[in-house]
Design a protein around this motif. Sequence first.
Motif, short mmCIF file in Angstrom:
data_model
loop_
_atom_site.label_atom_id
_atom_site.label_comp_id
_atom_site.label_asym_id
_atom_site.label_seq_id
_atom_site.Cartn_x
_atom_site.Cartn_y
_atom_site.Cartn_z
N GLU A 39 14.85 64.77 14.83
CA GLU A 39 14.17 63.78 14.26
C GLU A 39 12.76 64.31 14.31
O GLU A 39 11.78 64.42 13.71
N THR A 40 12.30 64.41 15.68
CA THR A 40 11.03 64.90 16.03
C THR A 40 10.47 66.13 15.81
O THR A 40 9.54 66.30 15.07
N GLN A 89 11.69 67.50 12.92
CA GLN A 89 11.47 67.23 11.48
C GLN A 89 10.01 66.93 11.38
O GLN A 89 9.35 67.18 10.46
N ASP A 90 9.62 65.99 12.03
CA ASP A 90 8.15 65.32 11.92
C ASP A 90 7.14 66.28 12.26
O ASP A 90 6.19 66.57 11.74
N VAL A 91 7.32 67.20 13.43
CA VAL A 91 6.45 68.06 13.75
C VAL A 91 6.16 68.97 12.79
O VAL A 91 5.11 69.49 12.04
N ALA A 99 6.95 68.95 9.45
CA ALA A 99 6.28 68.16 8.04
C ALA A 99 4.72 68.02 8.37
O ALA A 99 4.01 68.23 7.53
N LYS A 100 4.44 67.95 9.75
CA LYS A 100 2.83 67.75 9.94
C LYS A 100 2.25 69.06 9.80
O LYS A 100 1.05 69.25 9.25
N ARG A 101 3.07 70.10 10.35
CA ARG A 101 2.41 71.52 10.35
C ARG A 101 2.34 71.88 9.05
O ARG A 101 1.52 72.42 8.44
N GLN A 102 3.22 71.55 8.08
CA GLN A 102 3.53 71.91 6.70
C GLN A 102 2.27 71.26 5.91
O GLN A 102 1.64 71.82 5.13
#
Length: 80
Positions: A38-39, A41-43, A45-48
């Motif tokens: 999950e983390t 995925q969050d990282v 998404a933030k990078r994207q």
Amino acid sequence: MTERPESPDRLFQQLDNLVADIIDQFASQGHGTAVVIETLQDVLAKRQLAYERDPDPAEETVEEPANDWPGANIRPDAKE
């Protein structure tokens, strides 16, 4: 000679191997596998989002702050 980009399948496999190593590393440190995923995925998404806003931030010039304001030459530790 110009290098050819690797095939998408090879890129996928290399990234998959790296991600599996990352998950294993953090899971073995006591973080739950689901939490690590999950983390990640969050990282990602933030990078994207950051990439979509500015694909190459290194191309931008950074303005240096001006030192021509009235107190610029006064040292904070100087006694008057």
